[in-house]
Scaffold this motif. Structure first.
Motif, PDB file in Angstrom:
ATOM      1  N   GLY A 171       8.059  11.277   1.973  1.00  0.00           N
ATOM      2  CA  GLY A 171       8.362   9.834   1.783  1.00  0.00           C
ATOM      3  C   GLY A 171       8.288   9.093   2.791  1.00  0.00           C
ATOM      4  N   GLU A 172       7.689   7.740   2.693  1.00  0.00           N
ATOM      5  CA  GLU A 172       7.577   6.918   3.908  1.00  0.00           C
ATOM      6  C   GLU A 172       8.813   6.755   4.687  1.00  0.00           C
ATOM      7  OE1 GLU A 172       4.340   3.899   1.650  1.00  0.00           O
ATOM      8  OE2 GLU A 172       5.386   3.166   3.322  1.00  0.00           O
ATOM      9  N   SER A 173       9.925   6.526   3.745  1.00  0.00           N
ATOM     10  CA  SER A 173      11.070   6.151   4.508  1.00  0.00           C
ATOM     11  C   SER A 173      11.474   7.191   5.654  1.00  0.00           C
ATOM     12  CB  SER A 173      12.243   6.156   3.718  1.00  0.00           C
ATOM     13  OG  SER A 173      12.597   7.143   2.941  1.00  0.00           O
ATOM     14  N   PHE A 174      11.213   8.272   5.707  1.00  0.00           N
ATOM     15  CA  PHE A 174      11.374   9.381   6.640  1.00  0.00           C
ATOM     16  C   PHE A 174      10.808   9.116   7.862  1.00  0.00           C
ATOM     17  CE2 PHE A 174      14.243  12.104   4.034  1.00  0.00           C
ATOM     18  CZ  PHE A 174      13.732  12.022   2.713  1.00  0.00           C
ATOM     19  N   TYR A 175       9.816   8.377   7.825  1.00  0.00           N
ATOM     20  CA  TYR A 175       8.849   8.184   9.042  1.00  0.00           C
ATOM     21  C   TYR A 175       9.489   7.093  10.015  1.00  0.00           C
ATOM     22  CZ  TYR A 175       6.079  11.776   7.326  1.00  0.00           C
ATOM     23  OH  TYR A 175       5.411  13.112   6.890  1.00  0.00           O
ATOM     24  N   ASP A 176       9.477   7.386  11.214  1.00  0.00           N
ATOM     25  CA  ASP A 176      10.139   6.562  12.173  1.00  0.00           C
ATOM     26  C   ASP A 176       9.264   5.595  12.801  1.00  0.00           C
ATOM     27  OD1 ASP A 176      11.669   9.317  12.854  1.00  0.00           O
ATOM     28  OD2 ASP A 176      12.811   7.711  12.119  1.00  0.00           O
ATOM     29  N   TYR A 177       7.977   5.937  13.173  1.00  0.00           N
ATOM     30  CA  TYR A 177       6.919   5.190  13.753  1.00  0.00           C
ATOM     31  C   TYR A 177       5.498   5.225  13.368  1.00  0.00           C
ATOM     32  CZ  TYR A 177      10.318   5.486  17.462  1.00  0.00           C
ATOM     33  OH  TYR A 177      11.613   5.427  17.959  1.00  0.00           O
ATOM     34  N   TRP A 178       4.941   3.904  13.029  1.00  0.00           N
ATOM     35  CA  TRP A 178       3.586   3.922  12.269  1.00  0.00           C
ATOM     36  C   TRP A 178       2.571   3.398  13.221  1.00  0.00           C
ATOM     37  CZ3 TRP A 178       2.954   5.260   7.186  1.00  0.00           C
ATOM     38  CH2 TRP A 178       4.205   5.485   6.529  1.00  0.00           C
ATOM     39  N   GLY A 179       1.413   3.795  12.923  1.00  0.00           N
ATOM     40  CA  GLY A 179       0.250   3.179  13.789  1.00  0.00           C
ATOM     41  C   GLY A 179      -0.310   2.082  12.794  1.00  0.00           C
ATOM     42  N   GLN A 180      -1.463   1.387  13.424  1.00  0.00           N
ATOM     43  CA  GLN A 180      -1.713   0.016  12.823  1.00  0.00           C
ATOM     44  C   GLN A 180      -2.795   0.491  11.774  1.00  0.00           C
ATOM     45  OE1 GLN A 180       0.559  -2.182  14.003  1.00  0.00           O
ATOM     46  NE2 GLN A 180      -1.295  -3.485  14.465  1.00  0.00           N
ATOM     47  N   GLY A 181      -3.406   1.654  11.600  1.00  0.00           N
ATOM     48  CA  GLY A 181      -4.333   1.939  10.532  1.00  0.00           C
ATOM     49  C   GLY A 181      -5.757   1.915  10.874  1.00  0.00           C
ATOM     50  N   THR A 182      -6.609   2.762  10.241  1.00  0.00           N
ATOM     51  CA  THR A 182      -8.084   2.745  10.579  1.00  0.00           C
ATOM     52  C   THR A 182      -8.610   2.844   8.964  1.00  0.00           C
ATOM     53  OG1 THR A 182      -9.840   3.740  11.739  1.00  0.00           O
ATOM     54  CG2 THR A 182      -8.230   5.249  10.682  1.00  0.00           C
ATOM     55  N   GLN A 183      -9.742   1.798   8.670  1.00  0.00           N
ATOM     56  CA  GLN A 183     -10.382   1.792   7.529  1.00  0.00           C
ATOM     57  C   GLN A 183     -11.336   2.839   7.352  1.00  0.00           C
ATOM     58  OE1 GLN A 183     -10.146  -0.877   5.099  1.00  0.00           O
ATOM     59  NE2 GLN A 183     -11.187   0.520   3.898  1.00  0.00           N
ATOM     60  N   VAL A 184     -11.223   3.283   6.161  1.00  0.00           N
ATOM     61  CA  VAL A 184     -12.308   4.387   5.653  1.00  0.00           C
ATOM     62  C   VAL A 184     -12.838   3.769   4.447  1.00  0.00           C
ATOM     63  CG1 VAL A 184     -12.538   6.711   4.421  1.00  0.00           C
ATOM     64  CG2 VAL A 184     -11.094   6.381   6.845  1.00  0.00           C
ATOM     65  N   THR A 185     -14.080   3.813   4.263  1.00  0.00           N
ATOM     66  CA  THR A 185     -15.004   3.202   3.148  1.00  0.00           C
ATOM     67  C   THR A 185     -15.873   4.111   2.787  1.00  0.00           C
ATOM     68  OG1 THR A 185     -14.563   0.987   4.144  1.00  0.00           O
ATOM     69  CG2 THR A 185     -16.130   1.307   2.390  1.00  0.00           C
ATOM     70  N   VAL A 186     -15.611   4.663   1.579  1.00  0.00           N
ATOM     71  CA  VAL A 186     -16.784   5.765   1.083  1.00  0.00           C
ATOM     72  C   VAL A 186     -17.566   4.914  -0.089  1.00  0.00           C
ATOM     73  CG1 VAL A 186     -16.976   8.031  -0.062  1.00  0.00           C
ATOM     74  CG2 VAL A 186     -15.035   7.508   1.376  1.00  0.00           C
ATOM     75  N   SER A 187     -18.752   4.882   0.030  1.00  0.00           N
ATOM     76  CA  SER A 187     -19.992   4.222  -0.706  1.00  0.00           C
ATOM     77  C   SER A 187     -20.376   5.254  -1.660  1.00  0.00           C
ATOM     78  CB  SER A 187     -20.867   3.550   0.044  1.00  0.00           C
ATOM     79  OG  SER A 187     -21.725   4.681   0.596  1.00  0.00           O
ATOM     80  N   SER A 188     -20.472   4.642  -3.059  1.00  0.00           N
ATOM     81  CA  SER A 188     -20.960   5.554  -4.090  1.00  0.00           C
ATOM     82  C   SER A 188     -22.402   5.359  -3.984  1.00  0.00           C
ATOM     83  CB  SER A 188     -20.412   5.038  -5.213  1.00  0.00           C
ATOM     84  OG  SER A 188     -20.863   3.785  -5.637  1.00  0.00           O
TER      85      SER A 188
END
Length: 126
Positions: free
Chosen positions: A109-126
């Motif tokens: 569950g997200e609510s258990f996590y105290d700290y988060w990063g900004q994220g990194t984009q992953v794109t998978v092309s078909s």
């Protein structure tokens, strides 16, 4: 405070691989269980994988089992997500998160996590 910075995202073809990294700074990294989450366009953020502080326990959402591997290196204050056999439906922004917990369980569950990063984009092309 804990600062988390993800890296390793990018554009890859179906069937390809990527390795995401998340570097932590601030408090003692080994005090935290770590998780990876992702958010696809137009969808809610979802749990992907988690690892306990000792690496003794890992857990994956069903859609990535057998393709993704979470690992950590407490000496390097980092957690990793090796992603193989990528599919277009894996396209999302991937976030790492820290849960201040030293038990052997991991949480989805997200609510258990105290700290988060900004994220990194992953794109998978078909």
């Amino acid at each position: 405070q804990v600062q988390l910075v993800e890296s390793g995202g990018g554009l890859v073809q179906t069937g390809g691989s990527l390795r995401l990294s998340c570097a932590s700074s601030g408090r003692t990294f080994s005090d935290y269980a770590m998780g990876w989450f992702r958010q696809a366009p137009g969808k809610e953020r979802e749990f992907v994988a988690a690892i306990s502080w000792s690496a003794r326990t890992t857990y994956y959402t069903d859609s990535v089992k057998g393709r993704f591997t979470i690992s950590r290196d407490n000496a390097k204050n980092s957690v990793y997500l090796q992603m193989n056999s990528l599919k277009p439906e894996d396209t999302a922004v991937y976030y790492c998160a820290a849960d201040w917990y030293k038990g052997d369980a991991v949480k989805i569950g997200e609510s258990f996590y105290d700290y988060w990063g900004q994220g990194t984009q992953v794109t998978v092309s078909s």
